[in-house]
Scaffold this motif. Structure first.
Motif, PDB file in Angstrom:
ATOM      1  N   ASP A 121      26.639  11.324  -4.358  1.00 17.06           N
ATOM      2  CA  ASP A 121      26.805  12.751  -4.677  1.00 17.06           C
ATOM      3  C   ASP A 121      28.026  13.327  -4.521  1.00 17.06           C
ATOM      4  OD1 ASP A 121      24.051  13.040  -5.380  1.00 17.06           O
ATOM      5  OD2 ASP A 121      23.598  13.678  -3.385  1.00 17.06           O
ATOM      6  N   GLU A 122      28.621  12.760  -3.433  1.00 26.36           N
ATOM      7  CA  GLU A 122      30.233  13.130  -3.061  1.00 26.36           C
ATOM      8  C   GLU A 122      31.185  12.832  -4.129  1.00 26.36           C
ATOM      9  OE1 GLU A 122      33.345  15.139  -1.227  1.00 26.36           O
ATOM     10  OE2 GLU A 122      31.219  15.341  -1.375  1.00 26.36           O
TER      11      GLU A 122
ATOM     12  N   ILE B 174      30.504  11.962  -7.270  1.00 21.24           N
ATOM     13  CA  ILE B 174      30.177  12.777  -8.344  1.00 21.24           C
ATOM     14  C   ILE B 174      31.032  14.120  -8.388  1.00 21.24           C
ATOM     15  CG2 ILE B 174      28.536  14.182  -9.612  1.00 21.24           C
ATOM     16  CD1 ILE B 174      26.483  12.045  -8.898  1.00 21.24           C
ATOM     17  N   ARG B 175      30.764  14.579  -7.206  1.00 21.74           N
ATOM     18  CA  ARG B 175      31.776  16.045  -6.869  1.00 21.74           C
ATOM     19  C   ARG B 175      33.438  15.799  -7.171  1.00 21.74           C
ATOM     20  NH1 ARG B 175      34.643  18.836  -3.540  1.00 21.74           N
ATOM     21  NH2 ARG B 175      34.947  17.185  -2.149  1.00 21.74           N
ATOM     22  N   LEU B 176      33.927  14.404  -6.579  1.00 17.33           N
ATOM     23  CA  LEU B 176      35.168  14.077  -6.659  1.00 17.33           C
ATOM     24  C   LEU B 176      35.666  13.591  -8.144  1.00 17.33           C
ATOM     25  CD1 LEU B 176      35.455  12.527  -3.193  1.00 17.33           C
ATOM     26  CD2 LEU B 176      36.537  14.607  -3.917  1.00 17.33           C
ATOM     27  N   ASN B 177      34.642  13.228  -8.827  1.00 18.45           N
ATOM     28  CA  ASN B 177      34.944  12.835 -10.416  1.00 18.45           C
ATOM     29  C   ASN B 177      35.550  11.639 -10.309  1.00 18.45           C
ATOM     30  OD1 ASN B 177      34.222  15.423 -11.824  1.00 18.45           O
ATOM     31  ND2 ASN B 177      36.175  16.199 -11.341  1.00 18.45           N
TER      32      ASN B 177
ATOM     33  N   HIS C 279      26.536   9.992 -14.617  1.00 17.34           N
ATOM     34  CA  HIS C 279      27.798  10.233 -14.502  1.00 17.34           C
ATOM     35  C   HIS C 279      28.659   8.995 -14.780  1.00 17.34           C
ATOM     36  CE1 HIS C 279      25.535  13.357 -12.234  1.00 17.34           C
ATOM     37  NE2 HIS C 279      26.735  14.127 -12.434  1.00 17.34           N
TER      38      HIS C 279
ATOM     39  N   HIS D 298      39.538   8.152  -2.301  1.00 16.45           N
ATOM     40  CA  HIS D 298      39.051   8.943  -1.243  1.00 16.45           C
ATOM     41  C   HIS D 298      38.126   8.184  -0.499  1.00 16.45           C
ATOM     42  CE1 HIS D 298      40.328  12.564  -3.480  1.00 16.45           C
ATOM     43  NE2 HIS D 298      40.022  11.931  -4.758  1.00 16.45           N
TER      44      HIS D 298
END
Length: 250
Positions: free
Chosen positions: A50-51, A53-56, A89, A242
């Motif tokens: 999920d993180e 995905i948030r960070l693309n 994604h 990241h």
């Protein structure tokens, strides 16, 4: 860089072909062909995905991936949700287990020695595919102070088996769930053994063989290798990197 370039580089850099492992090492879920943003983490949990995905992110690189030999082969429930999110994604998932533990510079064992400032660190080649290491503290230290050193370095208080006032100088270690290597560590004649987890039988092995044991956390002892590998890839290939630390008390 491309997905295939990253896969080939890691296959060679981590010497994957040298290991017999419990899960496939390498690309586990295929995503987009071009990789610019890389997320690293210890375990490919839903929270990590999920993180990412948030960070693309274009790719996730972990120590604990999917498809372990002991798990069900069907893609249902938790596994289905994780893989569905990756596919939706277009995110690549790379997992490297024993090869990351064993890498002589960026591996979990090498990095634990660096974080704990151990000296004369070396691989015990004849044990467990080179996963057991040995070395020394820079000077003898009370066991209670070794516990404190581990707590400060790993942000987690270890479980210690042994006399807290006894002096410790020589150590062996293997990150993660390697508590059963305590017998091999005792055979080396070291004062203490460090790993991540503990079993009921570990207590008796430690007491009867006169070796200190520190269970410092599976996740806690294996955070550093994947970070080091991610930083290395970012430097070498200009990737945006990241590290995402999904806390785990085990």
């Amino acid at each position: 860089m491309t997905r295939s370039e990253l896969s080939h580089y890691l296959q060679t850099f981590l010497q994957v072909s040298n290991f017999k492992d419990y899960a496939p090492n390498g690309l586990q879920v295929e995503g987009k062909a071009q990789i610019h943003t890389l997320v690293t983490g210890v375990t490919a949990s839903q929270a990590l995905i999920d993180e990412a995905i948030r960070l693309n992110a274009d790719a996730i690189l972990v120590h604990h991936g999917f498809f372990w030999k002991s798990e069900p082969e069907v893609i249902t429930g938790m596994k289905q949700r994780r893989i569905k999110a990756l596919l939706a994604h277009d995110i690549n998932l790379f997992g490297y287990h024993l090869p990351l533990d064993a890498h002589p510079v960026l591996g979990n064992n090498a990095q634990l020695a660096r974080v704990l400032e151990l000296v004369n660190a070396e691989v015990v080649e004849e044990v467990a595919q080179g996963l057991l290491w040995r070395g020394n503290l820079d000077q003898p230290m009370r066991a209670a102070d070794v516990s404190q050193k581990l707590c400060q370095a790993l942000n987690r208080a270890p479980l210690h088996i042994g006399d807290p006032e006894a002096q410790i100088y020589s150590l062996a270690w293997c990150t993660g769930g390697a508590q059963d290597y305590i017998d091999a560590a005792a055979a080396l004649g070291v004062d203490a053994f460090i790993s991540g987890e503990v079993s009921e039988r570990t207590y008796h092995s430690a007491v009867e063989q006169g070796i200190h044991y520190f269970a410092a956390g599976h996740h806690a002892t294996e955070r550093f290798g994947i970070q080091a590998l991610g930083r290395h890839l970012a430097r070498e290939f200009g990737l945006e990197h990241h590290f995402v630390d999904i806390d785990n008390p085990v």
